[in-house]
Design an enzyme around this catalytic site. Structure first.
Site, PDB file in Angstrom:
ATOM      1  N   CYS A 193       0.860  -1.185   0.000  1.00 19.89           N
ATOM      2  CA  CYS A 193       0.000   0.000   0.000  1.00 19.89           C
ATOM      3  C   CYS A 193       0.898   1.237   0.000  1.00 19.89           C
ATOM      4  O   CYS A 193       1.729   1.404   0.902  1.00 19.89           O
ATOM      5  CB  CYS A 193      -0.864  -0.042   1.259  1.00 19.89           C
ATOM      6  N   THR A 214      -0.030   4.268   0.462  1.00 22.12           N
ATOM      7  CA  THR A 214      -0.440   5.188   1.530  1.00 22.12           C
ATOM      8  C   THR A 214       0.194   4.783   2.857  1.00 22.12           C
ATOM      9  O   THR A 214       0.729   5.624   3.584  1.00 22.12           O
ATOM     10  CB  THR A 214      -1.976   5.190   1.641  1.00 22.12           C
ATOM     11  N   CYS A 271      -0.840   3.811  -6.374  1.00 24.34           N
ATOM     12  CA  CYS A 271      -1.759   3.150  -5.440  1.00 24.34           C
ATOM     13  C   CYS A 271      -1.962   1.747  -5.981  1.00 24.34           C
ATOM     14  O   CYS A 271      -2.229   1.581  -7.180  1.00 24.34           O
ATOM     15  CB  CYS A 271      -3.075   3.905  -5.382  1.00 24.34           C
ATOM     16  N   HIS A 311      -4.291  -0.314  -5.724  1.00 23.40           N
ATOM     17  CA  HIS A 311      -5.631  -0.573  -6.284  1.00 23.40           C
ATOM     18  C   HIS A 311      -5.683  -0.250  -7.782  1.00 23.40           C
ATOM     19  O   HIS A 311      -6.428  -0.884  -8.524  1.00 23.40           O
ATOM     20  CB  HIS A 311      -6.681   0.290  -5.579  1.00 23.40           C
TER      21      HIS A 311
HETATM   22  N1  DGL Z   1      -3.882   0.385  -2.097  1.00 22.63           N
HETATM   23  C1  DGL Z   1      -3.689   1.543  -1.253  1.00 22.63           C
HETATM   24  C2  DGL Z   1      -2.492   2.352  -1.752  1.00 22.63           C
HETATM   25  O1  DGL Z   1      -1.657   1.809  -2.463  1.00 22.63           O
HETATM   26  C3  DGL Z   1      -5.000   2.259  -1.149  1.00 22.63           C
HETATM   27  C4  DGL Z   1      -5.087   3.205  -0.018  1.00 22.63           C
HETATM   28  C5  DGL Z   1      -6.477   3.530   0.436  1.00 22.63           C
HETATM   29  O2  DGL Z   1      -7.100   2.650   1.040  1.00 22.63           O
HETATM   30  O3  DGL Z   1      -6.891   4.679   0.248  1.00 22.63           O
HETATM   31  O4  DGL Z   1      -2.329   3.515  -1.436  1.00 22.63           O
END
Ligand code: DGL
Length: 264
Positions: free
Chosen positions: A74, A76, A185, A187
């Site tokens: 992640c 973040t 990110c 996602h």
């Molecule tokens: N997959 C997370 C990232 O790489 C998503 C973060 C979130 O939940 O906002 O930042």
């Protein structure tokens, strides 16, 4: 044997499965534990303190499970918590994921690159430092994408909304001449095709899954921790209701899997 221990991977949700897939294929002898902190998704709109607290709880779960390394799948959580985790758990190997500013800066011909990321990542000191270090002489457009993580999590039902959001975030970058776009990110790896449809073939998209697993492999091999026995088992956990998450996990993983509820 240290080598036979598992590797912990976590994200706020299904995003980190994109990294886990890369790990599963690149390191077929390794066994994995995956935690999706769905009860606290998205991390992108949380405070640094909150994301650190969640990262700490998941790390402690992994340490109890006696993992040999932890992959923060992640951007973040890496941006807000990796320094804190490394200082707090000095014996643990942490591998993080960060927006590919350096590779994007190397590839650009127009000297305009774009970074798509969550609010928390775009505001983080770590990303700002990356931009300062590697973005010299280059225009770096850092675009926060609120709502996109949640829309991706909702899968096919939200395809039109996801498309609309991507268009809204990416088009202003295209009109400023972006020719390399880094997916900041995990996602966003799941909507690469939708992004490609909008940006066309002339823009290079950078996904960091493979380099992160390369780094994990390097760190494990340096410490003689790479497993040499075939064992590609994966355990999936969510902090949300299993009822809601099991089929979603299966869709994004691409195969039938069992998901457990993790009460932390
Ligand atoms: N997959 C997370 C990232 O790489 C998503 C973060 C979130 O939940 O906002 O930042």
């Amino acid at each position: 044997m240290q080598k036979n221990k598992r590797i912990g991977v976590f994200d706020s949700g299904i995003g980190g499965l994109s990294l886990l897939k890369a790990g599963y294929w690149q390191l077929p002898n390794e066994a994995w534990l995956y935690v999706a902190d769905e009860a606290y998704l998205p991390y992108g709109d949380k405070t640094t303190e909150k994301v650190r607290e969640r990262a700490k709880m998941i790390t402690e779960f992994f340490i109890k499970c006696d993992v040999k390394a932890i992959v923060i799948a992640c951007n973040t959580a890496t941006a807000t918590a990796i320094d804190f985790l490394r200082e707090t758990y000095r014996e643990t190997i942490f591998i993080g994921v960060e927006p590919a500013v350096k590779p994007a800066a190397k590839l650009t011909k127009t000297k305009v690159i774009g970074i798509l990321a969550t609010d928390a990542t775009t505001e983080s000191l770590r990303l700002n430092k990356l931009v300062q270090t590697f973005g010299e002489g280059i225009k770096v457009l850092v675009q926060p994408c609120p709502g996109l993580v949640e829309s991706i999590e909702n899968g096919n039902h939200h395809e039109a909304k996801t498309h609309k959001l991507i268009k809204m975030y990416v088009e202003p970058m295209l009109s400023q001449g972006v020719d390399v776009l880094a997916l900041g990110c995990t996602h966003y790896s799941f909507v690469k095709k939708a992004i490609r449809d909008i940006v066309g073939d002339s823009v290079t998209l950078i996904d960091t899954s493979k380099p992160v697993i390369d780094e994990l492999k390097y760190r494990l091999s340096r410490q003689k921790l790479l497993s040499n026995e075939k064992n590609s088992k994966i355990e999936f956990w969510t902090t949300n209701s299993i009822k809601n998450d099991s089929s979603k996990f299966e869709t994004f993983w691409g195969n039938p899997i069992k998901v457990g509820y993790l009460n932390i």
